[in-house]
Design a protein around this motif. Sequence first.
Motif, PDB file in Angstrom:
ATOM      1  N   UNK A 233      45.017  41.141  20.025  1.00  0.00           N
ATOM      2  CA  UNK A 233      43.580  41.209  20.277  1.00  0.00           C
ATOM      3  C   UNK A 233      43.280  41.367  21.766  1.00  0.00           C
ATOM      4  N   UNK A 234      44.006  40.624  22.591  1.00  0.00           N
ATOM      5  CA  UNK A 234      43.807  40.721  24.038  1.00  0.00           C
ATOM      6  C   UNK A 234      44.111  42.140  24.528  1.00  0.00           C
ATOM      7  N   UNK A 235      45.230  42.698  24.074  1.00  0.00           N
ATOM      8  CA  UNK A 235      45.632  44.049  24.511  1.00  0.00           C
ATOM      9  C   UNK A 235      44.607  45.089  24.095  1.00  0.00           C
ATOM     10  N   UNK A 236      44.117  45.002  22.874  1.00  0.00           N
ATOM     11  CA  UNK A 236      43.144  45.981  22.378  1.00  0.00           C
ATOM     12  C   UNK A 236      41.809  45.869  23.107  1.00  0.00           C
ATOM     13  N   UNK A 237      41.309  44.647  23.225  1.00  0.00           N
ATOM     14  CA  UNK A 237      40.008  44.439  23.874  1.00  0.00           C
ATOM     15  C   UNK A 237      40.071  44.792  25.360  1.00  0.00           C
ATOM     16  N   UNK A 238      41.126  44.344  26.021  1.00  0.00           N
ATOM     17  CA  UNK A 238      41.263  44.570  27.474  1.00  0.00           C
ATOM     18  C   UNK A 238      41.409  46.055  27.795  1.00  0.00           C
ATOM     19  N   UNK A 239      42.263  46.764  27.061  1.00  0.00           N
ATOM     20  CA  UNK A 239      42.594  48.138  27.417  1.00  0.00           C
ATOM     21  C   UNK A 239      41.686  49.201  26.818  1.00  0.00           C
ATOM     22  N   UNK A 240      40.984  48.862  25.739  1.00  0.00           N
ATOM     23  CA  UNK A 240      40.121  49.869  25.113  1.00  0.00           C
ATOM     24  C   UNK A 240      38.633  49.572  25.275  1.00  0.00           C
ATOM     25  N   UNK A 241      38.268  48.317  25.553  1.00  0.00           N
ATOM     26  CA  UNK A 241      36.857  47.957  25.644  1.00  0.00           C
ATOM     27  C   UNK A 241      36.439  47.481  27.035  1.00  0.00           C
TER      28      UNK A 241
ATOM     29  N   UNK B 108      46.368  61.710  32.713  1.00  0.00           N
ATOM     30  CA  UNK B 108      47.641  61.736  31.974  1.00  0.00           C
ATOM     31  C   UNK B 108      48.203  60.335  31.834  1.00  0.00           C
ATOM     32  N   UNK B 109      48.170  59.571  32.941  1.00  0.00           N
ATOM     33  CA  UNK B 109      48.692  58.205  32.920  1.00  0.00           C
ATOM     34  C   UNK B 109      47.914  57.340  31.933  1.00  0.00           C
ATOM     35  N   UNK B 110      46.595  57.473  31.924  1.00  0.00           N
ATOM     36  CA  UNK B 110      45.767  56.678  31.009  1.00  0.00           C
ATOM     37  C   UNK B 110      46.044  57.033  29.555  1.00  0.00           C
ATOM     38  N   UNK B 111      46.191  58.328  29.271  1.00  0.00           N
ATOM     39  CA  UNK B 111      46.477  58.731  27.888  1.00  0.00           C
ATOM     40  C   UNK B 111      47.808  58.177  27.409  1.00  0.00           C
ATOM     41  N   UNK B 112      48.794  58.206  28.287  1.00  0.00           N
ATOM     42  CA  UNK B 112      50.100  57.632  27.948  1.00  0.00           C
ATOM     43  C   UNK B 112      49.970  56.122  27.743  1.00  0.00           C
ATOM     44  N   UNK B 113      49.171  55.490  28.598  1.00  0.00           N
ATOM     45  CA  UNK B 113      48.975  54.047  28.474  1.00  0.00           C
ATOM     46  C   UNK B 113      48.307  53.689  27.151  1.00  0.00           C
ATOM     47  N   UNK B 114      47.325  54.500  26.717  1.00  0.00           N
ATOM     48  CA  UNK B 114      46.649  54.238  25.441  1.00  0.00           C
ATOM     49  C   UNK B 114      47.640  54.296  24.280  1.00  0.00           C
ATOM     50  N   UNK B 115      48.520  55.290  24.323  1.00  0.00           N
ATOM     51  CA  UNK B 115      49.552  55.415  23.278  1.00  0.00           C
ATOM     52  C   UNK B 115      50.504  54.223  23.349  1.00  0.00           C
TER      53      UNK B 115
END
Length: 215
Positions: A20-28, A51-58
């Motif tokens: 939950x922390x990873x999803x909320x922190x990195x996507x919201x 590019x770095x952000x897209x890789x980070x999202x994956x």
Amino acid sequence: MKKRNTLFIILSVISIIVILYALVKNYLIDPEATQFLSHKTGLRRELKLRTWLNVMYVHVAFACIATAAGLINFSNRLLARNRKIHRMNGYIYVVSVFLVVLTSGFMAPYATGGKISSMGFNAMNMIWMAFTITALVQIKRKRIAQHRSWMMRSYAFCFTNMLIHLTTSLVQQGFGFDYAASYSIGVYASLVLLLILPNFFIYRSQPIPTSIKKG
């Protein structure tokens, strides 16, 4: 059995919090990773932000999938009721780990703390993949106890990010080092912990021999 259930409950709580922390922190909260990227100074390679952000999202997405899949497969109830789902979920875990390692390899050269941190991340990636493959080989050979032990060692690496941030904060606040130095120390301290801590849980989850129980 009660001891295993208690360990599974503790593991479940920690895993859900981490996901939950990873999803909320990195996507919201901080989808542009502004706070994290602010610590990356003196990079030897140009960081192409999009590019770095897209890789980070994956990376984050599959890290969460690996954490969830691994947790589900530690459920003795699922294993007893449906081995097919357990097997399929295991393959989801393996593929997710591979993708996490692959994306981590891309981001490693841009790690906070420079080359020394990058080397630490590359070491983690190789060890995590090796543990995961070993767990897969063990179950293919029908060695269930060994498979479970290696899965515990592999699964520990799902908490790499959490451990790095905790140890970095402790080093920075406790010893007054700057963030980059604290982060590098945190990477290697976490690697040591990830190699040691699973063995405690492996020992705790082992059934007590009958002769000892009677004694």
